[in-house]
Design a protein around this motif. Structure first.
Motif, PDB file in Angstrom:
ATOM      1  N   HIS A 165       0.920  -1.244  -0.085  1.00  0.00           N
ATOM      2  CA  HIS A 165       0.026  -0.084   0.175  1.00  0.00           C
ATOM      3  C   HIS A 165       1.039   1.277   0.118  1.00  0.00           C
ATOM      4  CE1 HIS A 165      -2.385  -2.919   1.801  1.00  0.00           C
ATOM      5  NE2 HIS A 165      -3.811  -2.604   1.343  1.00  0.00           N
ATOM      6  N   PRO A 166       0.634   2.318  -0.477  1.00  0.00           N
ATOM      7  CA  PRO A 166       1.440   3.312  -0.584  1.00  0.00           C
ATOM      8  C   PRO A 166       1.116   4.118   0.949  1.00  0.00           C
ATOM      9  CG  PRO A 166      -0.831   3.840  -1.512  1.00  0.00           C
ATOM     10  CD  PRO A 166      -0.495   2.538  -1.522  1.00  0.00           C
ATOM     11  N   GLY A 167       2.194   4.803   1.231  1.00  0.00           N
ATOM     12  CA  GLY A 167       2.238   5.502   2.525  1.00  0.00           C
ATOM     13  C   GLY A 167       1.355   6.765   2.278  1.00  0.00           C
ATOM     14  N   ARG A 168       0.848   7.300   3.310  1.00  0.00           N
ATOM     15  CA  ARG A 168      -0.065   8.523   3.027  1.00  0.00           C
ATOM     16  C   ARG A 168       0.729   9.627   2.351  1.00  0.00           C
ATOM     17  NH1 ARG A 168      -2.546  11.933   8.021  1.00  0.00           N
ATOM     18  NH2 ARG A 168      -3.910  10.046   8.284  1.00  0.00           N
ATOM     19  N   GLU A 169       2.038   9.569   2.573  1.00  0.00           N
ATOM     20  CA  GLU A 169       2.807  10.814   1.809  1.00  0.00           C
ATOM     21  C   GLU A 169       2.905  10.398   0.111  1.00  0.00           C
ATOM     22  OE1 GLU A 169       5.693   7.564   3.121  1.00  0.00           O
ATOM     23  OE2 GLU A 169       3.929   8.627   4.125  1.00  0.00           O
ATOM     24  N   ASP A 170       2.522   9.173  -0.002  1.00  0.00           N
ATOM     25  CA  ASP A 170       2.677   8.762  -1.405  1.00  0.00           C
ATOM     26  C   ASP A 170       1.265   9.063  -2.270  1.00  0.00           C
ATOM     27  OD1 ASP A 170       5.351   8.257  -1.488  1.00  0.00           O
ATOM     28  OD2 ASP A 170       5.102   6.643  -0.389  1.00  0.00           O
ATOM     29  N   ILE A 171       0.145   9.236  -1.539  1.00  0.00           N
ATOM     30  CA  ILE A 171      -0.924   9.100  -2.191  1.00  0.00           C
ATOM     31  C   ILE A 171      -1.172  10.479  -2.932  1.00  0.00           C
ATOM     32  CG2 ILE A 171      -3.660   9.363  -1.941  1.00  0.00           C
ATOM     33  CD1 ILE A 171      -2.991   7.461   0.701  1.00  0.00           C
ATOM     34  N   ARG A 172      -1.622  10.475  -4.173  1.00  0.00           N
ATOM     35  CA  ARG A 172      -1.398  11.552  -5.208  1.00  0.00           C
ATOM     36  C   ARG A 172      -2.936  11.714  -5.484  1.00  0.00           C
ATOM     37  NH1 ARG A 172       2.368  12.526  -2.979  1.00  0.00           N
ATOM     38  NH2 ARG A 172       4.555  12.306  -3.643  1.00  0.00           N
ATOM     39  N   LEU A 173      -3.337  12.984  -5.616  1.00  0.00           N
ATOM     40  CA  LEU A 173      -4.831  13.356  -6.086  1.00  0.00           C
ATOM     41  C   LEU A 173      -5.149  12.592  -7.428  1.00  0.00           C
ATOM     42  CD1 LEU A 173      -7.492  14.747  -5.573  1.00  0.00           C
ATOM     43  CD2 LEU A 173      -6.273  16.775  -6.616  1.00  0.00           C
ATOM     44  N   GLU A 174      -4.290  12.661  -8.452  1.00  0.00           N
ATOM     45  CA  GLU A 174      -4.523  12.145  -9.584  1.00  0.00           C
ATOM     46  C   GLU A 174      -4.801  10.632  -9.647  1.00  0.00           C
ATOM     47  OE1 GLU A 174      -0.258  13.003  -9.554  1.00  0.00           O
ATOM     48  OE2 GLU A 174      -1.834  14.031  -8.899  1.00  0.00           O
ATOM     49  N   GLY A 175      -4.156   9.941  -8.818  1.00  0.00           N
ATOM     50  CA  GLY A 175      -4.368   8.439  -8.804  1.00  0.00           C
ATOM     51  C   GLY A 175      -5.422   8.209  -8.012  1.00  0.00           C
ATOM     52  N   VAL A 176      -5.997   9.261  -7.053  1.00  0.00           N
ATOM     53  CA  VAL A 176      -7.199   8.933  -6.351  1.00  0.00           C
ATOM     54  C   VAL A 176      -8.366   9.012  -7.151  1.00  0.00           C
ATOM     55  CG1 VAL A 176      -8.824   9.686  -4.375  1.00  0.00           C
ATOM     56  CG2 VAL A 176      -6.413   9.249  -4.190  1.00  0.00           C
ATOM     57  N   LEU A 177      -8.433  10.148  -8.070  1.00  0.00           N
ATOM     58  CA  LEU A 177      -9.425  10.581  -8.967  1.00  0.00           C
ATOM     59  C   LEU A 177      -9.694   9.614 -10.105  1.00  0.00           C
ATOM     60  CD1 LEU A 177      -8.838  14.456  -9.199  1.00  0.00           C
ATOM     61  CD2 LEU A 177     -10.728  13.264  -8.082  1.00  0.00           C
ATOM     62  N   HIS A 178      -8.370   9.131 -10.601  1.00  0.00           N
ATOM     63  CA  HIS A 178      -8.408   8.112 -11.669  1.00  0.00           C
ATOM     64  C   HIS A 178      -9.146   6.787 -11.021  1.00  0.00           C
ATOM     65  CE1 HIS A 178      -7.065   5.085 -14.594  1.00  0.00           C
ATOM     66  NE2 HIS A 178      -6.608   4.523 -13.904  1.00  0.00           N
ATOM     67  N   ALA A 179      -8.663   6.515  -9.916  1.00  0.00           N
ATOM     68  CA  ALA A 179      -9.303   5.276  -9.260  1.00  0.00           C
ATOM     69  C   ALA A 179     -10.998   5.199  -9.126  1.00  0.00           C
ATOM     70  CB  ALA A 179      -8.653   4.972  -7.894  1.00  0.00           C
ATOM     71  N   LEU A 180     -11.576   6.653  -8.721  1.00  0.00           N
ATOM     72  CA  LEU A 180     -12.805   6.814  -8.625  1.00  0.00           C
ATOM     73  C   LEU A 180     -13.617   7.224  -9.726  1.00  0.00           C
ATOM     74  CD1 LEU A 180     -12.468   9.035  -5.274  1.00  0.00           C
ATOM     75  CD2 LEU A 180     -13.126   6.485  -5.210  1.00  0.00           C
ATOM     76  N   ALA A 181     -12.745   7.244 -10.907  1.00  0.00           N
ATOM     77  CA  ALA A 181     -13.420   7.645 -12.338  1.00  0.00           C
ATOM     78  C   ALA A 181     -14.386   6.399 -12.729  1.00  0.00           C
ATOM     79  CB  ALA A 181     -12.575   8.337 -13.068  1.00  0.00           C
ATOM     80  N   ASP A 182     -13.572   5.253 -12.275  1.00  0.00           N
ATOM     81  CA  ASP A 182     -14.414   4.001 -12.925  1.00  0.00           C
ATOM     82  C   ASP A 182     -15.731   3.593 -12.134  1.00  0.00           C
ATOM     83  OD1 ASP A 182     -14.642   0.718 -12.928  1.00  0.00           O
ATOM     84  OD2 ASP A 182     -13.870   1.496 -14.770  1.00  0.00           O
ATOM     85  N   PRO A 183     -16.832   3.446 -12.897  1.00  0.00           N
ATOM     86  CA  PRO A 183     -17.939   3.124 -12.222  1.00  0.00           C
ATOM     87  C   PRO A 183     -18.145   1.817 -11.330  1.00  0.00           C
ATOM     88  CG  PRO A 183     -18.344   3.593 -14.581  1.00  0.00           C
ATOM     89  CD  PRO A 183     -16.951   3.436 -14.379  1.00  0.00           C
ATOM     90  N   MET A 184     -17.337   0.913 -11.581  1.00  0.00           N
ATOM     91  CA  MET A 184     -17.163  -0.230 -10.811  1.00  0.00           C
ATOM     92  C   MET A 184     -16.390  -0.101  -9.488  1.00  0.00           C
ATOM     93  SD  MET A 184     -18.845  -2.734 -12.108  1.00  0.00           S
ATOM     94  CE  MET A 184     -20.195  -1.511 -12.903  1.00  0.00           C
ATOM     95  N   ARG A 185     -15.318   0.867  -9.672  1.00  0.00           N
ATOM     96  CA  ARG A 185     -14.630   1.076  -8.732  1.00  0.00           C
ATOM     97  C   ARG A 185     -15.264   2.004  -7.686  1.00  0.00           C
ATOM     98  NH1 ARG A 185     -10.048   0.677 -12.477  1.00  0.00           N
ATOM     99  NH2 ARG A 185     -10.064   3.022 -12.800  1.00  0.00           N
TER     100      ARG A 185
END
Length: 116
Positions: free
Chosen positions: A12-32
């Motif tokens: 898992h990424p550490g908190r400091e490694d979480i990026r907004l663009e990665g989160v938004l990409h992950a949430l952009a898919d209807p199944m996810r």
């Protein structure tokens, strides 16, 4: 010489490694987004087998991996079950209000188009 059992820890990424663009990409898919909504509604951790997604098992596995690698969910093993929990504290600390806003918007959209 004894050999240690293989680790069942998932990366898992550490908190400091979480990026907004990665989160938004992950949430952009209807199944996810559906997975994240179900975990958030439950408030705890849900096993992978809890989710009845209209995709193949390998695609479901891919969706969970994307969510985990983006830092949206935390996956842990409990016995043979892989449990999934929302990393709400990390996400709220990094991006205040983002998850609440996304979940509220997704709920409004689901109500509007009848996709509950």
């Amino acid at each position: 010489m004894t050999t240690a059992a293989p680790s069942r820890e998932l990366a898992h990424p550490g908190r400091e490694d979480i990026r907004l663009e990665g989160v938004l990409h992950a949430l952009a898919d209807p199944m996810r987004l559906r997975v994240v909504r179900e975990i958030a509604e439950d408030g705890g951790a849900l096993s992978c087998s809890h989710f009845d997604l209209p995709v193949t098992k390998s695609t479901t596995t891919h969706h969970f991996r994307v969510l985990r690698e983006a830092g949206v969910i935390q996956q842990t093993y409990q016995g043979t079950a892989k449990m999934n929990g929302l990393r709400r504290a990390d996400l709220d600390a990094l991006f205040p209000g983002l998850i609440d806003s996304v979940l509220a918007s997704a709920a409004r959209q689901a109500a509007r188009i009848g996709d509950n």
